[in-house]
Design a protein around this motif. Structure first.
Motif, PDB file in Angstrom:
ATOM      1  N   VAL A 141      -6.634  19.881   8.870  1.00  0.00           N
ATOM      2  CA  VAL A 141      -7.921  19.290   9.203  1.00  0.00           C
ATOM      3  C   VAL A 141      -7.782  17.784   9.055  1.00  0.00           C
ATOM      4  O   VAL A 141      -7.567  17.271   7.947  1.00  0.00           O
ATOM      5  CB  VAL A 141      -9.053  19.826   8.299  1.00  0.00           C
ATOM      6  N   ASP A 142      -7.863  17.081  10.179  1.00  0.00           N
ATOM      7  CA  ASP A 142      -7.713  15.630  10.200  1.00  0.00           C
ATOM      8  C   ASP A 142      -9.075  14.981   9.984  1.00  0.00           C
ATOM      9  O   ASP A 142      -9.910  14.944  10.877  1.00  0.00           O
ATOM     10  CB  ASP A 142      -7.112  15.202  11.538  1.00  0.00           C
ATOM     11  N   LEU A 143      -9.272  14.483   8.767  1.00  0.00           N
ATOM     12  CA  LEU A 143     -10.502  13.769   8.412  1.00  0.00           C
ATOM     13  C   LEU A 143     -10.230  12.276   8.316  1.00  0.00           C
ATOM     14  O   LEU A 143     -10.889  11.567   7.557  1.00  0.00           O
ATOM     15  CB  LEU A 143     -11.041  14.290   7.069  1.00  0.00           C
ATOM     16  N   GLY A 144      -9.259  11.798   9.082  1.00  0.00           N
ATOM     17  CA  GLY A 144      -8.864  10.392   9.039  1.00  0.00           C
ATOM     18  C   GLY A 144      -9.978   9.426   9.375  1.00  0.00           C
ATOM     19  O   GLY A 144      -9.936   8.268   8.960  1.00  0.00           O
ATOM     20  N   ARG A 145     -10.986   9.875  10.100  1.00  0.00           N
ATOM     21  CA  ARG A 145     -12.114   9.003  10.461  1.00  0.00           C
ATOM     22  C   ARG A 145     -13.334   9.243   9.584  1.00  0.00           C
ATOM     23  O   ARG A 145     -14.376   8.647   9.798  1.00  0.00           O
ATOM     24  CB  ARG A 145     -12.482   9.234  11.920  1.00  0.00           C
ATOM     25  N   ALA A 146     -13.209  10.141   8.618  1.00  0.00           N
ATOM     26  CA  ALA A 146     -14.353  10.472   7.753  1.00  0.00           C
ATOM     27  C   ALA A 146     -14.358   9.591   6.514  1.00  0.00           C
ATOM     28  O   ALA A 146     -13.348   9.473   5.827  1.00  0.00           O
ATOM     29  CB  ALA A 146     -14.297  11.940   7.346  1.00  0.00           C
ATOM     30  N   GLY A 147     -15.483   9.007   6.242  1.00  0.00           N
ATOM     31  CA  GLY A 147     -15.644   8.224   5.021  1.00  0.00           C
ATOM     32  C   GLY A 147     -16.295   9.030   3.919  1.00  0.00           C
ATOM     33  O   GLY A 147     -16.257   8.657   2.756  1.00  0.00           O
ATOM     34  N   SER A 148     -16.911  10.170   4.314  1.00  0.00           N
ATOM     35  CA  SER A 148     -17.562  11.019   3.328  1.00  0.00           C
ATOM     36  C   SER A 148     -17.545  12.467   3.790  1.00  0.00           C
ATOM     37  O   SER A 148     -17.391  12.759   4.967  1.00  0.00           O
ATOM     38  CB  SER A 148     -19.010  10.568   3.088  1.00  0.00           C
ATOM     39  N   VAL A 149     -17.712  13.352   2.802  1.00  0.00           N
ATOM     40  CA  VAL A 149     -17.769  14.785   3.061  1.00  0.00           C
ATOM     41  C   VAL A 149     -18.958  15.345   2.292  1.00  0.00           C
ATOM     42  O   VAL A 149     -19.069  15.156   1.087  1.00  0.00           O
ATOM     43  CB  VAL A 149     -16.467  15.491   2.611  1.00  0.00           C
ATOM     44  N   ASP A 150     -19.841  16.010   3.004  1.00  0.00           N
ATOM     45  CA  ASP A 150     -20.985  16.681   2.400  1.00  0.00           C
ATOM     46  C   ASP A 150     -20.480  17.782   1.468  1.00  0.00           C
ATOM     47  O   ASP A 150     -19.470  18.425   1.753  1.00  0.00           O
ATOM     48  CB  ASP A 150     -21.834  17.265   3.536  1.00  0.00           C
ATOM     49  N   ALA A 151     -21.149  17.995   0.348  1.00  0.00           N
ATOM     50  CA  ALA A 151     -20.716  19.008  -0.627  1.00  0.00           C
ATOM     51  C   ALA A 151     -20.634  20.403  -0.004  1.00  0.00           C
ATOM     52  O   ALA A 151     -19.691  21.147  -0.277  1.00  0.00           O
ATOM     53  CB  ALA A 151     -21.665  19.021  -1.826  1.00  0.00           C
ATOM     54  N   SER A 152     -21.593  20.762   0.856  1.00  0.00           N
ATOM     55  CA  SER A 152     -21.538  22.082   1.485  1.00  0.00           C
ATOM     56  C   SER A 152     -20.369  22.171   2.468  1.00  0.00           C
ATOM     57  O   SER A 152     -19.774  23.237   2.632  1.00  0.00           O
ATOM     58  CB  SER A 152     -22.857  22.413   2.183  1.00  0.00           C
ATOM     59  N   ALA A 153     -20.014  21.059   3.105  1.00  0.00           N
ATOM     60  CA  ALA A 153     -18.864  21.045   4.008  1.00  0.00           C
ATOM     61  C   ALA A 153     -17.566  21.198   3.224  1.00  0.00           C
ATOM     62  O   ALA A 153     -16.657  21.916   3.646  1.00  0.00           O
ATOM     63  CB  ALA A 153     -18.851  19.751   4.815  1.00  0.00           C
TER      64      ALA A 153
ATOM     65  N   THR B 153     -17.261  22.745   0.402  1.00  0.00           N
ATOM     66  CA  THR B 153     -17.244  24.143  -0.018  1.00  0.00           C
ATOM     67  C   THR B 153     -16.775  25.040   1.131  1.00  0.00           C
ATOM     68  O   THR B 153     -15.977  25.958   0.925  1.00  0.00           O
ATOM     69  CB  THR B 153     -18.642  24.580  -0.489  1.00  0.00           C
ATOM     70  N   ALA B 154     -17.237  24.766   2.345  1.00  0.00           N
ATOM     71  CA  ALA B 154     -16.831  25.561   3.512  1.00  0.00           C
ATOM     72  C   ALA B 154     -15.333  25.423   3.770  1.00  0.00           C
ATOM     73  O   ALA B 154     -14.656  26.411   4.063  1.00  0.00           O
ATOM     74  CB  ALA B 154     -17.629  25.137   4.739  1.00  0.00           C
ATOM     75  N   LEU B 155     -14.785  24.209   3.636  1.00  0.00           N
ATOM     76  CA  LEU B 155     -13.346  24.020   3.853  1.00  0.00           C
ATOM     77  C   LEU B 155     -12.519  24.681   2.753  1.00  0.00           C
ATOM     78  O   LEU B 155     -11.447  25.219   3.021  1.00  0.00           O
ATOM     79  CB  LEU B 155     -13.002  22.543   3.945  1.00  0.00           C
TER      80      LEU B 155
END
Length: 154
Positions: free
Chosen positions: A77-89, A91-93
């Motif tokens: 999972v390439d989150l290279g452009r993500a500055g944040s991750v929601d807690a529920s997201a 948990t899903a990953l």
């Protein structure tokens, strides 16, 4: 390398997802349309899911759906452009990672953001997906795991 785009077909029933063929740009990379949130590619038996920005619950659902559609045990999972991750997201990953591990695979996450890495560790200390700075490192780890799996079963 093939790329699949997932989105709603206006001719299909509401809520039904269909697979669209990849369009190509002059550089050979798949273009991303406005109705596509997660880009999916296969790389030697490893599914690469690229998220265009911050990861929220809706995008986590899209990742889960795309990973299930690809039916891959090894997911990057390439989150290279993500500055944040929601807690529920997060948990899903972690849940996707646990399901992949049960099938002999796993999930690797690409991010340089310490906050994103910390979010995964908060959700599942010691059981979170492994994080890498570069997609090449994540692919190498995933491919090594894939190649080692048959030896472990012997």
């Amino acid at each position: 390398m093939t790329t699949r785009h997932f989105g709603a077909d206006p001719r299909s029933q509401a809520g039904t997802r269909v697979e669209f063929p990849a369009s190509r740009t002059d550089g050979g990379e798949a273009s991303v349309s406005n109705d596509v949130a997660v880009q999916t590619r296969d790389f030697g038996g490893c599914t690469i899911l690229t998220v265009p920005g911050d990861l929220d619950a809706a995008l986590a659902d899209e990742i889960r759906w795309a990973a299930n559609a690809a039916d891959s045990r090894h997911v990057v999972v390439d989150l290279g452009r993500a500055g944040s991750v929601d807690a529920s997201a997060a948990t899903a990953l972690v849940g996707l990672h646990e399901r992949a591990r049960a099938r002999g695979g796993g999930v690797c996450v690409v991010t340089r953001e310490l906050g994103v890495r910390a979010q995964f560790e908060q959700v599942a200390p010691g059981f979170a997906p492994r994080c890498y700075d570069q997609i090449g490192d994540a692919l190498e780890a995933s491919m090594s795991d894939r190649d080692a799996a048959p030896a472990d079963l012997a």
